[in-house]
Design an enzyme around this catalytic site. Structure first.
Site, PDB file in Angstrom:
ATOM      1  N   ASP A  71       0.849  -1.187   0.000  1.00 21.63           N
ATOM      2  CA  ASP A  71       0.000   0.000   0.000  1.00 21.63           C
ATOM      3  C   ASP A  71       0.891   1.247   0.000  1.00 21.63           C
ATOM      4  O   ASP A  71       1.800   1.368   0.832  1.00 21.63           O
ATOM      5  CB  ASP A  71      -0.919  -0.003   1.224  1.00 21.63           C
ATOM      6  CG  ASP A  71      -1.925   1.125   1.184  1.00 21.63           C
ATOM      7  OD1 ASP A  71      -3.036   0.888   0.674  1.00 21.63           O
ATOM      8  OD2 ASP A  71      -1.608   2.230   1.671  1.00 21.63           O
ATOM      9  N   ASN A  90      -2.815  13.095  -3.531  1.00 19.45           N
ATOM     10  CA  ASN A  90      -3.983  13.513  -4.308  1.00 19.45           C
ATOM     11  C   ASN A  90      -4.491  14.882  -3.872  1.00 19.45           C
ATOM     12  O   ASN A  90      -4.827  15.732  -4.703  1.00 19.45           O
ATOM     13  CB  ASN A  90      -5.104  12.478  -4.175  1.00 19.45           C
ATOM     14  CG  ASN A  90      -4.941  11.303  -5.142  1.00 19.45           C
ATOM     15  OD1 ASN A  90      -4.296  11.439  -6.180  1.00 19.45           O
ATOM     16  ND2 ASN A  90      -5.501  10.170  -4.792  1.00 19.45           N
ATOM     17  N   HIS A 134      -5.477  14.650  -8.605  1.00 17.18           N
ATOM     18  CA  HIS A 134      -5.604  13.219  -8.944  1.00 17.18           C
ATOM     19  C   HIS A 134      -4.763  12.826 -10.157  1.00 17.18           C
ATOM     20  O   HIS A 134      -4.372  11.667 -10.277  1.00 17.18           O
ATOM     21  CB  HIS A 134      -7.080  12.884  -9.200  1.00 17.18           C
ATOM     22  CG  HIS A 134      -7.899  12.844  -7.952  1.00 17.18           C
ATOM     23  ND1 HIS A 134      -7.950  11.746  -7.125  1.00 17.18           N
ATOM     24  CD2 HIS A 134      -8.688  13.782  -7.369  1.00 17.18           C
ATOM     25  CE1 HIS A 134      -8.747  11.982  -6.094  1.00 17.18           C
ATOM     26  NE2 HIS A 134      -9.208  13.225  -6.217  1.00 17.18           N
ATOM     27  N   GLU A 158      -4.876   2.314  -4.094  1.00 15.25           N
ATOM     28  CA  GLU A 158      -3.417   2.384  -4.083  1.00 15.25           C
ATOM     29  C   GLU A 158      -2.793   1.117  -3.510  1.00 15.25           C
ATOM     30  O   GLU A 158      -1.631   1.094  -3.113  1.00 15.25           O
ATOM     31  CB  GLU A 158      -2.946   3.599  -3.267  1.00 15.25           C
ATOM     32  CG  GLU A 158      -3.214   3.517  -1.778  1.00 15.25           C
ATOM     33  CD  GLU A 158      -4.584   4.026  -1.381  1.00 15.25           C
ATOM     34  OE1 GLU A 158      -4.769   4.400  -0.220  1.00 15.25           O
ATOM     35  OE2 GLU A 158      -5.492   4.050  -2.238  1.00 15.25           O
TER      36      GLU A 158
END
Length: 330
Positions: free
Chosen positions: A204, A212, A217, A247
Protein backbone atom coordinates in the site's frame (compact mmCIF):
# COMPACT_ATOMS: atom_id res chain seq x y z
CA UNK A 1 -36.57 -40.09 -83.02
CA UNK A 2 -40.29 -40.99 -83.09
CA UNK A 3 -41.15 -38.73 -86.11
CA UNK A 4 -38.07 -39.96 -88.00
CA UNK A 5 -38.98 -43.59 -87.42
CA UNK A 6 -42.60 -43.00 -88.44
CA UNK A 7 -41.56 -41.20 -91.65
CA UNK A 8 -39.25 -44.11 -92.54
CA UNK A 9 -42.06 -46.65 -92.06
CA UNK A 10 -44.37 -44.49 -94.20
CA UNK A 11 -41.84 -44.28 -97.04
CA UNK A 12 -41.25 -48.04 -97.19
CA UNK A 13 -44.99 -48.71 -97.17
CA UNK A 14 -45.46 -50.18 -93.72
CA UNK A 15 -48.34 -47.80 -92.88
CA UNK A 16 -51.98 -48.07 -94.09
CA UNK A 17 -52.59 -46.68 -97.60
CA UNK A 18 -53.92 -43.14 -97.80
CA UNK A 19 -52.93 -42.28 -94.23
CA UNK A 20 -49.94 -40.05 -93.46
CA UNK A 21 -49.09 -40.67 -89.74
CA UNK A 22 -46.25 -38.13 -89.64
CA UNK A 23 -48.37 -35.04 -88.72
CA UNK A 24 -50.07 -36.96 -85.91
CA UNK A 25 -46.73 -38.18 -84.59
CA UNK A 26 -45.35 -34.63 -84.78
CA UNK A 27 -48.31 -33.50 -82.68
CA UNK A 28 -47.50 -36.23 -80.13
CA UNK A 29 -43.81 -35.26 -80.18
CA UNK A 30 -44.73 -31.64 -79.49
CA UNK A 31 -46.61 -32.75 -76.38
CA UNK A 32 -43.52 -34.68 -75.28
CA UNK A 33 -41.37 -31.57 -75.87
CA UNK A 34 -43.70 -29.48 -73.72
CA UNK A 35 -43.62 -32.09 -70.97
CA UNK A 36 -39.80 -32.27 -71.08
CA UNK A 37 -39.41 -28.49 -70.98
CA UNK A 38 -41.83 -28.17 -68.10
CA UNK A 39 -40.36 -31.04 -66.06
CA UNK A 40 -36.77 -29.84 -66.54
CA UNK A 41 -37.75 -26.21 -65.74
CA UNK A 42 -35.62 -25.13 -68.68
CA UNK A 43 -36.99 -21.60 -68.72
CA UNK A 44 -37.36 -21.27 -64.96
CA UNK A 45 -35.83 -18.29 -63.13
CA UNK A 46 -34.64 -20.49 -60.25
CA UNK A 47 -31.16 -21.29 -61.64
CA UNK A 48 -30.59 -17.59 -62.30
CA UNK A 49 -31.84 -16.69 -58.82
CA UNK A 50 -29.70 -19.35 -57.18
CA UNK A 51 -26.61 -18.11 -59.01
CA UNK A 52 -27.37 -14.52 -57.94
CA UNK A 53 -27.80 -15.59 -54.30
CA UNK A 54 -24.65 -17.72 -54.43
CA UNK A 55 -22.56 -14.74 -55.54
CA UNK A 56 -24.22 -12.11 -53.35
CA UNK A 57 -23.92 -13.68 -49.89
CA UNK A 58 -21.25 -12.22 -47.62
CA UNK A 59 -19.74 -15.58 -46.67
CA UNK A 60 -17.19 -17.12 -48.95
CA UNK A 61 -18.23 -20.50 -50.39
CA UNK A 62 -16.11 -23.19 -52.03
CA UNK A 63 -17.58 -26.31 -53.62
CA UNK A 64 -15.48 -29.47 -53.83
CA UNK A 65 -16.23 -32.69 -55.66
CA UNK A 66 -15.98 -36.18 -54.20
CA UNK A 67 -12.21 -36.14 -54.75
CA UNK A 68 -11.87 -32.80 -52.91
CA UNK A 69 -11.09 -30.86 -56.06
CA UNK A 70 -12.41 -27.32 -56.43
CA UNK A 71 -15.32 -27.05 -58.85
CA UNK A 72 -16.83 -23.68 -57.86
CA UNK A 73 -16.46 -20.63 -55.60
CA UNK A 74 -18.45 -17.42 -55.18
CA UNK A 75 -17.46 -13.74 -55.43
CA UNK A 76 -17.13 -13.32 -51.64
CA UNK A 77 -14.61 -16.16 -51.57
CA UNK A 78 -12.67 -14.41 -54.35
CA UNK A 79 -12.62 -11.18 -52.31
CA UNK A 80 -11.38 -13.05 -49.24
CA UNK A 81 -8.66 -14.86 -51.20
CA UNK A 82 -7.55 -12.69 -54.17
CA UNK A 83 -5.11 -15.33 -55.54
CA UNK A 84 -8.09 -17.65 -56.09
CA UNK A 85 -8.82 -17.96 -59.82
CA UNK A 86 -10.96 -20.15 -62.07
CA UNK A 87 -7.77 -21.70 -63.42
CA UNK A 88 -7.67 -23.58 -60.11
CA UNK A 89 -10.84 -25.50 -60.98
CA UNK A 90 -10.02 -29.20 -60.84
CA UNK A 91 -7.05 -28.70 -58.52
CA UNK A 92 -6.81 -30.55 -55.22
CA UNK A 93 -8.06 -28.40 -52.34
CA UNK A 94 -4.98 -29.14 -50.24
CA UNK A 95 -2.69 -27.70 -52.92
CA UNK A 96 -4.90 -24.65 -53.40
CA UNK A 97 -5.11 -23.99 -49.67
CA UNK A 98 -1.35 -24.22 -49.31
CA UNK A 99 -0.99 -21.64 -52.08
CA UNK A 100 -3.50 -19.34 -50.33
CA UNK A 101 -2.45 -19.75 -46.69
CA UNK A 102 1.09 -21.03 -46.88
CA UNK A 103 0.15 -23.97 -44.66
CA UNK A 104 -1.94 -27.12 -44.71
CA UNK A 105 -5.64 -27.03 -43.85
CA UNK A 106 -6.04 -27.55 -40.06
CA UNK A 107 -8.61 -30.36 -40.32
CA UNK A 108 -9.20 -33.48 -42.32
CA UNK A 109 -11.86 -33.02 -44.99
CA UNK A 110 -13.01 -36.59 -44.44
CA UNK A 111 -14.88 -35.41 -41.34
CA UNK A 112 -18.50 -34.89 -42.28
CA UNK A 113 -19.13 -31.63 -40.43
CA UNK A 114 -16.37 -29.54 -38.87
CA UNK A 115 -15.95 -25.96 -37.69
CA UNK A 116 -12.47 -24.49 -37.59
CA UNK A 117 -10.83 -21.11 -37.11
CA UNK A 118 -7.97 -20.37 -39.48
CA UNK A 119 -5.59 -17.41 -39.69
CA UNK A 120 -4.33 -16.14 -43.03
CA UNK A 121 -2.06 -13.18 -43.81
CA UNK A 122 -3.36 -11.33 -46.86
CA UNK A 123 -1.65 -8.13 -48.05
CA UNK A 124 0.38 -8.01 -44.81
CA UNK A 125 -2.81 -8.11 -42.72
CA UNK A 126 -3.85 -11.05 -40.57
CA UNK A 127 -7.42 -12.22 -41.13
CA UNK A 128 -9.29 -14.83 -39.10
CA UNK A 129 -11.95 -17.00 -40.72
CA UNK A 130 -14.41 -19.47 -39.29
CA UNK A 131 -14.66 -22.42 -41.67
CA UNK A 132 -17.74 -24.67 -41.69
CA UNK A 133 -17.79 -27.77 -43.85
CA UNK A 134 -20.62 -30.13 -44.71
CA UNK A 135 -21.29 -32.87 -47.23
CA UNK A 136 -23.06 -31.98 -50.45
CA UNK A 137 -25.13 -34.26 -52.71
CA UNK A 138 -24.40 -33.95 -56.44
CA UNK A 139 -26.25 -35.47 -59.33
CA UNK A 140 -26.11 -39.26 -59.74
CA UNK A 141 -25.70 -39.58 -55.94
CA UNK A 142 -22.13 -38.31 -56.06
CA UNK A 143 -21.01 -36.61 -52.86
CA UNK A 144 -18.99 -33.43 -52.61
CA UNK A 145 -18.11 -30.93 -49.93
CA UNK A 146 -19.25 -27.41 -49.16
CA UNK A 147 -16.84 -25.04 -47.38
CA UNK A 148 -18.25 -21.79 -45.96
CA UNK A 149 -15.82 -19.08 -44.83
CA UNK A 150 -16.99 -16.37 -42.40
CA UNK A 151 -14.68 -13.44 -41.67
CA UNK A 152 -14.56 -13.08 -37.86
CA UNK A 153 -11.46 -10.87 -37.69
CA UNK A 154 -13.25 -7.84 -36.21
CA UNK A 155 -15.21 -10.05 -33.83
CA UNK A 156 -11.97 -11.59 -32.54
CA UNK A 157 -10.36 -8.17 -32.15
CA UNK A 158 -13.36 -6.96 -30.16
CA UNK A 159 -13.26 -10.11 -28.04
CA UNK A 160 -9.56 -9.58 -27.24
CA UNK A 161 -10.25 -5.93 -26.40
CA UNK A 162 -13.13 -6.82 -24.08
CA UNK A 163 -11.06 -9.53 -22.37
CA UNK A 164 -8.25 -7.03 -21.85
CA UNK A 165 -10.67 -4.52 -20.35
CA UNK A 166 -12.14 -7.22 -18.11
CA UNK A 167 -8.83 -8.49 -16.72
CA UNK A 168 -6.40 -5.56 -16.87
CA UNK A 169 -6.37 -2.38 -14.87
CA UNK A 170 -7.02 0.50 -17.27
CA UNK A 171 -4.53 2.89 -15.63
CA UNK A 172 -1.54 0.69 -14.79
CA UNK A 173 -2.09 -2.05 -17.43
CA UNK A 174 -1.43 -4.85 -14.94
CA UNK A 175 -3.90 -7.51 -13.80
CA UNK A 176 -6.92 -6.24 -11.86
CA UNK A 177 -8.50 -7.86 -8.81
CA UNK A 178 -10.74 -10.17 -10.87
CA UNK A 179 -7.86 -11.48 -12.95
CA UNK A 180 -5.74 -11.94 -9.84
CA UNK A 181 -8.24 -14.30 -8.24
CA UNK A 182 -8.91 -16.15 -11.49
CA UNK A 183 -5.23 -16.90 -11.96
CA UNK A 184 -4.10 -17.16 -8.35
CA UNK A 185 -6.73 -19.58 -7.01
CA UNK A 186 -5.58 -22.48 -9.30
CA UNK A 187 -1.93 -21.76 -8.44
CA UNK A 188 -2.74 -21.75 -4.72
CA UNK A 189 -4.70 -25.02 -4.90
CA UNK A 190 -1.91 -26.67 -6.91
CA UNK A 191 0.66 -25.57 -4.34
CA UNK A 192 -1.47 -27.04 -1.53
CA UNK A 193 -1.68 -30.42 -3.24
CA UNK A 194 2.09 -30.80 -3.42
CA UNK A 195 2.74 -28.99 -0.09
CA UNK A 196 4.72 -26.29 -1.90
CA UNK A 197 5.43 -22.86 -0.43
CA UNK A 198 3.10 -20.01 -1.34
CA UNK A 199 3.53 -16.43 -0.14
CA UNK A 200 1.42 -13.31 -0.56
CA UNK A 201 2.65 -9.71 -0.34
CA UNK A 202 0.14 -6.87 0.02
CA UNK A 203 1.54 -3.40 -0.68
CA UNK A 204 0.00 0.00 0.00
CA UNK A 205 1.44 3.38 -1.05
CA UNK A 206 2.12 5.58 1.98
CA UNK A 207 0.24 8.89 2.25
CA UNK A 208 -1.34 8.47 -1.16
CA UNK A 209 -4.39 10.53 -0.19
CA UNK A 210 -2.11 13.37 0.78
CA UNK A 211 -0.54 13.31 -2.70
CA UNK A 212 -3.98 13.51 -4.31
CA UNK A 213 -5.09 16.35 -2.03
CA UNK A 214 -1.86 18.30 -2.54
CA UNK A 215 -1.08 17.83 -6.23
CA UNK A 216 -4.34 16.57 -7.71
CA UNK A 217 -5.60 13.22 -8.94
CA UNK A 218 -3.66 13.41 -12.22
CA UNK A 219 -0.40 13.37 -10.22
CA UNK A 220 -1.82 10.55 -8.11
CA UNK A 221 -2.41 8.55 -11.30
CA UNK A 222 1.18 9.20 -12.38
CA UNK A 223 2.35 7.98 -8.99
CA UNK A 224 0.45 4.70 -9.38
CA UNK A 225 1.91 4.11 -12.83
CA UNK A 226 5.40 4.98 -11.57
CA UNK A 227 5.10 2.53 -8.70
CA UNK A 228 3.98 -0.25 -11.04
CA UNK A 229 6.82 0.41 -13.50
CA UNK A 230 9.44 0.28 -10.74
CA UNK A 231 8.02 -2.94 -9.28
CA UNK A 232 7.72 -4.71 -12.63
CA UNK A 233 11.38 -4.01 -13.32
CA UNK A 234 12.26 -5.93 -10.13
CA UNK A 235 9.96 -8.92 -10.57
CA UNK A 236 10.83 -12.30 -12.06
CA UNK A 237 8.84 -14.41 -14.47
CA UNK A 238 6.02 -16.36 -12.84
CA UNK A 239 5.29 -13.77 -10.15
CA UNK A 240 1.65 -12.68 -10.22
CA UNK A 241 1.40 -8.91 -9.76
CA UNK A 242 -1.95 -7.11 -9.70
CA UNK A 243 -3.71 -3.96 -8.59
CA UNK A 244 -5.78 -5.05 -5.61
CA UNK A 245 -7.74 -1.82 -5.32
CA UNK A 246 -7.05 1.92 -5.09
CA UNK A 247 -3.42 2.38 -4.08
CA UNK A 248 -3.10 -1.23 -2.93
CA UNK A 249 -1.25 -3.92 -4.89
CA UNK A 250 -0.77 -7.64 -4.41
CA UNK A 251 2.08 -9.98 -5.33
CA UNK A 252 1.69 -13.78 -5.29
CA UNK A 253 4.88 -15.84 -5.05
CA UNK A 254 4.37 -19.53 -5.70
CA UNK A 255 7.22 -21.72 -4.53
CA UNK A 256 8.61 -18.94 -2.29
CA UNK A 257 8.96 -19.22 1.47
CA UNK A 258 8.12 -16.51 3.98
CA UNK A 259 11.73 -15.38 4.26
CA UNK A 260 12.04 -15.15 0.47
CA UNK A 261 8.82 -13.15 0.37
CA UNK A 262 10.15 -10.71 2.97
CA UNK A 263 13.35 -10.32 0.94
CA UNK A 264 11.37 -9.51 -2.23
CA UNK A 265 9.15 -7.06 -0.34
CA UNK A 266 12.20 -5.22 1.01
CA UNK A 267 13.80 -5.25 -2.43
CA UNK A 268 10.72 -3.57 -3.89
CA UNK A 269 10.46 -1.13 -1.00
CA UNK A 270 14.06 0.02 -1.43
CA UNK A 271 13.67 0.32 -5.22
CA UNK A 272 10.62 2.54 -4.82
CA UNK A 273 12.25 4.66 -2.13
CA UNK A 274 15.33 5.17 -4.33
CA UNK A 275 13.32 6.32 -7.36
CA UNK A 276 11.11 9.32 -6.57
CA UNK A 277 8.49 10.49 -9.06
CA UNK A 278 9.58 13.49 -11.13
CA UNK A 279 6.63 15.63 -12.26
CA UNK A 280 5.89 19.15 -13.42
CA UNK A 281 4.90 19.85 -9.82
CA UNK A 282 8.33 18.81 -8.58
CA UNK A 283 9.98 15.68 -7.18
CA UNK A 284 7.64 13.50 -5.10
CA UNK A 285 9.13 10.91 -2.77
CA UNK A 286 7.35 7.56 -2.79
CA UNK A 287 7.30 4.83 -0.17
CA UNK A 288 5.00 1.93 0.56
CA UNK A 289 4.25 -0.50 3.35
CA UNK A 290 3.95 -4.26 2.93
CA UNK A 291 2.33 -7.17 4.71
CA UNK A 292 3.70 -10.66 4.06
CA UNK A 293 2.01 -13.98 4.86
CA UNK A 294 2.84 -17.57 3.94
CA UNK A 295 0.29 -20.33 3.41
CA UNK A 296 0.20 -23.07 6.04
CA UNK A 297 -0.09 -26.75 5.18
CA UNK A 298 -3.62 -26.96 6.55
CA UNK A 299 -6.64 -28.38 4.80
CA UNK A 300 -8.86 -25.41 5.71
CA UNK A 301 -6.37 -22.79 4.49
CA UNK A 302 -7.75 -20.77 1.55
CA UNK A 303 -6.39 -17.97 -0.58
CA UNK A 304 -8.86 -15.56 1.02
CA UNK A 305 -7.62 -16.46 4.52
CA UNK A 306 -4.04 -15.95 3.35
CA UNK A 307 -4.91 -12.54 1.92
CA UNK A 308 -6.61 -11.61 5.17
CA UNK A 309 -3.41 -12.49 7.06
CA UNK A 310 -1.33 -10.35 4.68
CA UNK A 311 -3.84 -7.53 5.09
CA UNK A 312 -3.48 -7.65 8.88
CA UNK A 313 0.29 -7.58 8.52
CA UNK A 314 -0.02 -4.57 6.19
CA UNK A 315 -2.03 -2.59 8.72
CA UNK A 316 0.49 -3.50 11.39
CA UNK A 317 3.21 -2.01 9.14
CA UNK A 318 1.15 1.16 8.82
CA UNK A 319 0.80 1.40 12.58
CA UNK A 320 4.54 0.86 13.07
CA UNK A 321 5.38 3.98 11.04
CA UNK A 322 5.05 2.99 7.32
CA UNK A 323 7.80 2.35 4.75
CA UNK A 324 8.40 -1.07 6.23
CA UNK A 325 7.70 -4.77 5.71
CA UNK A 326 5.64 -6.59 8.33
CA UNK A 327 5.25 -10.35 8.64
CA UNK A 328 1.94 -11.82 9.78
CA UNK A 329 2.27 -12.93 13.37
CA UNK A 330 5.76 -11.46 13.62
Amino acid sequence: LVPMLTAFLYLIGFTPAGIDPVPMVLWLSSLLYLWAINSSRLFSLMPIAKDAIFNSINDGVMVLDESYRIIEFNQSCKRMFPPLTKSMFGMDFGEVWYDLAGDSFPSKLENAVITEEVEIVMDHEKRIYQVRTSTLEHANNRKGLLLIFTDITELKRLQVKLEHQAYYDELTQIYNRRAFFQKCVPDFEAAKKVASSFTIILMDIDYFKKVNDTFGHHIGDQLLVHMVDVCRAQLKEGMLFARYGGEEFVLALKGCTLSEGVAYANQLRKAIEAQPLITTEGVISVTFSSGVAEALNETNETLYLLLNKADKALYAAKREGRNRVQVYGG
